[in-house]
Design an enzyme around this catalytic site. Structure first.
Site, short mmCIF file in Angstrom:
data_model
loop_
_atom_site.label_atom_id
_atom_site.label_comp_id
_atom_site.label_asym_id
_atom_site.label_seq_id
_atom_site.Cartn_x
_atom_site.Cartn_y
_atom_site.Cartn_z
N ASP A 37 0.83 -1.20 0.00
CA ASP A 37 0.00 0.00 0.00
C ASP A 37 0.87 1.26 0.00
OD1 ASP A 37 -2.33 1.43 0.02
OD2 ASP A 37 -2.74 1.16 2.16
N ASN A 85 -10.20 -2.33 -7.31
CA ASN A 85 -9.36 -1.42 -8.10
C ASN A 85 -9.91 -1.17 -9.50
OD1 ASN A 85 -6.23 -2.65 -6.69
ND2 ASN A 85 -7.56 -0.99 -6.01
#
Length: 257
Positions: A37, A85
């Site tokens: 991340d 995503n």
């Protein structure tokens, strides 16, 4: 690089060497999951584009796997693209998919890693599906770390896919719905997960300071240890990795007891 930065780098390397020297390889996790991340926030802080942030994150992967190899880790699961995503704007998603394709090809060409896709292939572009299939075939004989590339991955979706696979398998064998339901247990579902026959992750690392799983390996992580690191993924260093291993080794795993 100025003198202060040079000295800081030297001190970090010396510290990392000290931590590594005291590392007990018998206490190293055999399977590490990584929620990589912070690519976009790293890019913003560096004055770079989002695509450059994703590329910097991709460039870190080979280095990270090298550290894992040095410390006898056997399986690594890298979360490259979640099912969520796909909701990102096309101007971000298209370059990201290209970076992921290049990353998968690079892992397969390396010659050390065995590449295995975990995720829902049907939602991926056909070109990426082909790249993943070719990477698995090309790297199947490699003897190094098994690298699970989680692409188009969602933890809830994996469980749903496992149950669907289990029911379809029962139907193929002529088993009635009632008999299939009677046979459902933890082991049976586990055999139909994307990571079937693999050990569950011992340690899950998440970078960027976020302290949540976001659906990563929901089934497999029931007894995993977690390590949350403040640094963004592209800036993740060997010393950060070694700290995670040291922290893991210091814990007393209870396995639900």
């Amino acid at each position: 690089m100025n003198l202060r930065d040079g000295l800081r780098g030297l001190l970090v390397r010396l510290y990392a060497s000290r931590v590594e020297g005291h590392l007990d390889h018998d206490q190293v996790p055999k399977h590490i999951g990584v929620i990589m991340d912070g690519n976009r926030r790293w890019a913003k802080a560096a004055g770079s584009t989002t695509a450059q942030g994703h590329q910097a994150g991709a460039d870190k992967i080979g280095e990270f796997l090298g550290w894992c190899s040095e410390t006898d880790v056997e399986v690594v699961t890298l979360w490259l693209l979640s099912t969520d995503n796909f909701d990102r704007p096309q101007e971000e998603l298209v370059p990201l998919l290209g970076i992921i394709e290049d990353t998968v090809r690079s892992l397969a060409r390396d010659g050390r890693w065995r590449v295995h896709h975990v995720g829902t292939a049907d939602i991926l572009p056909s070109g990426l599906q082909t790249v993943l299939k070719e990477a698995e075939e090309a790297s199947a004989a490699n003897t190094g770390i098994l690298v699970n590339v989680a692409i188009g991955y969602g933890g809830r979706q994996e469980i749903a896919d496992a149950v669907r696979s289990m029911l379809l398998d029962a139907a193929d064998r002529g088993v009635s719905l009632e008999q299939a339901a009677e046979a459902v247990d933890v082991e049976t579902i586990g055999k139909h997960l994307y990571t079937s026959a693999q050990p569950d992750p011992d340690l899950i690392i998440r970078t960027s300071g976020e302290q949540r799983l976001s659906g990563f390996m929901l089934w497999q992580s029931a007894l995993s240890e977690y390590y949350f690191c403040e640094v963004f993924w592209p800036a993740f260093r060997k010393v950060d990795f070694l700290r995670a291993l040291r922290d893991y080794a210091a814990r007393h795993r209870r396995f639900g007891a």
